[in-house]
Motif scaffolding. Structure first.
Motif, mmCIF file in Angstrom:
data_model
loop_
_atom_site.group_PDB
_atom_site.id
_atom_site.type_symbol
_atom_site.label_atom_id
_atom_site.label_comp_id
_atom_site.label_asym_id
_atom_site.label_seq_id
_atom_site.Cartn_x
_atom_site.Cartn_y
_atom_site.Cartn_z
ATOM 1 N N CYS A 331 37.511 41.333 45.558
ATOM 2 C CA CYS A 331 37.793 40.519 46.581
ATOM 3 C C CYS A 331 39.530 40.557 46.638
ATOM 4 O O CYS A 331 39.991 39.814 47.321
ATOM 5 C CB CYS A 331 37.567 39.118 46.426
ATOM 6 S SG CYS A 331 35.851 38.536 46.636
ATOM 7 N N TYR A 371 37.609 37.296 40.449
ATOM 8 C CA TYR A 371 36.311 37.239 41.130
ATOM 9 C C TYR A 371 35.481 38.693 40.899
ATOM 10 O O TYR A 371 36.122 39.566 40.541
ATOM 11 C CB TYR A 371 36.515 37.079 42.560
ATOM 12 C CG TYR A 371 37.289 35.974 43.128
ATOM 13 C CD1 TYR A 371 36.607 34.766 43.291
ATOM 14 C CD2 TYR A 371 38.507 36.027 43.370
ATOM 15 C CE1 TYR A 371 37.192 33.624 43.807
ATOM 16 C CE2 TYR A 371 39.267 34.807 43.902
ATOM 17 C CZ TYR A 371 38.403 33.838 44.106
ATOM 18 O OH TYR A 371 38.953 32.275 44.558
ATOM 19 N N GLU A 378 30.090 34.428 52.190
ATOM 20 C CA GLU A 378 30.531 33.298 51.462
ATOM 21 C C GLU A 378 31.497 33.422 50.434
ATOM 22 O O GLU A 378 32.500 32.855 50.165
ATOM 23 C CB GLU A 378 29.391 32.418 51.112
ATOM 24 C CG GLU A 378 28.575 31.725 52.177
ATOM 25 C CD GLU A 378 27.633 32.749 53.027
ATOM 26 O OE1 GLU A 378 27.290 33.717 52.342
ATOM 27 O OE2 GLU A 378 27.354 32.592 54.314
ATOM 28 N N GLU A 379 31.075 34.189 49.650
ATOM 29 C CA GLU A 379 32.105 34.726 48.475
ATOM 30 C C GLU A 379 33.354 35.245 49.071
ATOM 31 O O GLU A 379 34.506 35.079 48.446
ATOM 32 C CB GLU A 379 31.226 35.701 47.550
ATOM 33 C CG GLU A 379 30.196 35.074 46.606
ATOM 34 C CD GLU A 379 29.468 36.110 45.875
ATOM 35 O OE1 GLU A 379 28.296 35.703 45.181
ATOM 36 O OE2 GLU A 379 29.706 37.378 46.230
ATOM 37 N N THR A 382 35.350 32.417 50.419
ATOM 38 C CA THR A 382 35.895 31.289 49.067
ATOM 39 C C THR A 382 37.194 31.945 48.562
ATOM 40 O O THR A 382 38.056 31.260 48.468
ATOM 41 C CB THR A 382 34.618 31.521 48.061
ATOM 42 O OG1 THR A 382 33.678 30.888 48.467
ATOM 43 C CG2 THR A 382 35.276 30.757 46.907
ATOM 44 N N THR A 385 40.160 31.430 51.078
ATOM 45 C CA THR A 385 40.385 30.250 51.284
ATOM 46 C C THR A 385 41.356 29.772 50.173
ATOM 47 O O THR A 385 42.175 29.359 50.236
ATOM 48 C CB THR A 385 39.050 29.316 51.025
ATOM 49 O OG1 THR A 385 38.259 29.418 52.224
ATOM 50 C CG2 THR A 385 39.662 27.944 50.891
ATOM 51 N N TRP A 386 40.942 30.474 48.839
ATOM 52 C CA TRP A 386 42.146 30.306 47.812
ATOM 53 C C TRP A 386 43.139 30.823 47.922
ATOM 54 O O TRP A 386 44.176 30.137 47.725
ATOM 55 C CB TRP A 386 41.321 30.666 46.476
ATOM 56 C CG TRP A 386 42.220 30.946 45.288
ATOM 57 C CD1 TRP A 386 42.373 29.710 44.504
ATOM 58 C CD2 TRP A 386 43.093 31.934 44.982
ATOM 59 N NE1 TRP A 386 43.369 30.116 43.610
ATOM 60 C CE2 TRP A 386 44.064 31.191 43.954
ATOM 61 C CE3 TRP A 386 43.366 32.958 45.390
ATOM 62 C CZ2 TRP A 386 44.926 31.980 43.417
ATOM 63 C CZ3 TRP A 386 44.559 33.626 44.828
ATOM 64 C CH2 TRP A 386 45.245 33.353 43.757
#
Length: 402
Positions: A331, A371, A378-379, A382, A385-386
């Protein structure tokens, strides 16, 4: 020649409107059966739908569905249609509209959606077996592993970016095993040729003065920081599987050589054309065939002086940072992109200096959680967003604490 059915996602944007221009001029080759957009320009969207006679229209903003229906009637009246003399296409509305459109029966889906919202439609188009003409950077940058897993056949993804289209054309000259390096060209943005110390006090107005292209503010600032080219390096790796240490960037102010491929025998192939996005769009819609007259060629009756020089990685460290993020995976490319978007917004608002954009992105990457390689949309979201939250925290911190 068989007519190809096209679905255009992002039809009211720059890529979409130019694609429609290509379809207008080539009705014997292309037919648009579906279009979609965010919903901010319902009048334009309705006009496109009626002109093209599409089967389906999508708007990502559910609240604009009724506005779109009213716009159909207004546009029909403007065009002189009798009441009941035209057919309103099926309307899809809401966050899933672009994904539903990507699954609509067609030959080619052109994904010109902006941002991470383009990832789900990309995956849907691939899973449905469509050929994907891809202009959405985030699909490959943020969701590269997901896109690789969803791709069903070689050549299912055809890039629309001029640089990656150029690479695809050059790669026709040899087998994958014969490729030594990919060379992406960059205009250099608003500050090409400047040293790092000359960039400390540049203003938003200066960063928005691109010497070649007329683009939106985010892309223009990304060009000035070279983040745009950094993202394209990640895209090139995901598209063609060439390791990051064999992907280079050269500064080419004239923007005529769009990219090059070096082969193991010492040959280098380049794709050259005047800067005009209609050429790569047309090629993506017609791939592997070319569309005659898609754009004007280079005028070979004139003398030309084309310059290529190495990128100054000290002044513009974004490309090397992106390579490290790409090599790390897990990610990190999605975090790079999301953090950069927050930092660009802070720079344009006067809350972050120009050099602070990439410096803050580097800090966010250094602090990123461990990660796993993403397995779902969705992952990816996430992690993004972080990254956005952490970038905002760092921007808000006192300067000495960043």
């Amino acid at each position: 020649m068989t007519v190809r059915d096209i679905v255009l996602l992002g039809s009211t944007g720059s890529i979409g409107t130019q694609a429609i221009d290509i379809v207008r001029r080539n009705p014997d080759r292309f037919r648009v059966v579906g279009i979609g957009a965010g919903g901010g320009q319902v009048e334009l969207l309705a006009g496109q739908a009626l002109e093209l006679g599409v089967e389906v229209v999508g708007v990502a903003r559910a609240s604009t569905a009724q506005d779109l229906q009213l716009a159909f009637y207004a546009e029909a009246a403007r065009r002189g249609y009798a009441k009941g003399g035209f057919r309103i296409p099926k309307i899809l509305a809401g966050p899933q509209a672009m994904t539903e459109l990507a699954e609509w029966p067609c030959d080619v889906v052109l994904n010109g959606v902006v941002g991470s919202l383009g990832l789900a439609p990309t995956l849907a188009a691939l899973a449905s077996g469509r050929t994907l003409a891809l202009a959405n950077k985030e699909s490959l940058v943020a969701g590269g592993p997901l896109v690789r897993a969803a791709t069903q056949r070689p050549g299912q993804i055809v890039p629309v970016d001029s640089e990656h289209s150029a690479l695809a054309q050059c790669l026709r000259s040899g087998a994958a095993s014969e490729v030594r390096r990919l060379i992406l060209t960059a205009s250099g943005g608003a500050f090409r040729g400047r040293r790092r110390e000359e960039l400390a006090a540049v203003t938003v107005e200066e960063a928005l003065k691109h010497p070649t292209w007329d683009m939106g503010p985010v892309v223009t600032i990304n060009s000035a920081t070279m983040v745009n080219k950094a993202l394209e390096v990640i895209e090139a790796h995901e598209l063609y599987g060439v390791p990051y240490d064999r992907i280079e960037v050269m500064v080419h102010p004239q923007s005529v050589i769009h990219s090059l491929v070096e082969f193991v025998d010492g040959s280098t192939m380049a794709q050259c054309s005047p800067p005009d996005m209609r050429l790569p769009i047309a090629l993506a819609l017609g791939w592997p065939d070319r569309v005659p007259g898609a754009a004007s060629p280079v005028d070979w009756t004139l003398a030309h002086n084309w310059e290529l020089r190495p990128l100054d990685n000290e002044a513009f460290p974004a490309v090397e940072l992106a390579k490290r993020a790409g090599e790390a995976g897990r990610c990190r490319p999605a975090i790079f992109n999301a953090a950069n978007e927050e930092c660009v917004a802070a720079f344009t608002a006067g809350r972050l200096p120009f050099l602070g954009i990439v410096e803050t992105v580097e800090r966010v990457l250094a602090e990123a959680p461990d990660y796993d390689e993403p397995g779902t949309v969705e992952e990816v979201l996430t992690a993004e967003t972080w990254a956005r939250e952490r970038a905002r925290e760092l921007v808000a911190a006192p300067e000495g604490a960043r």
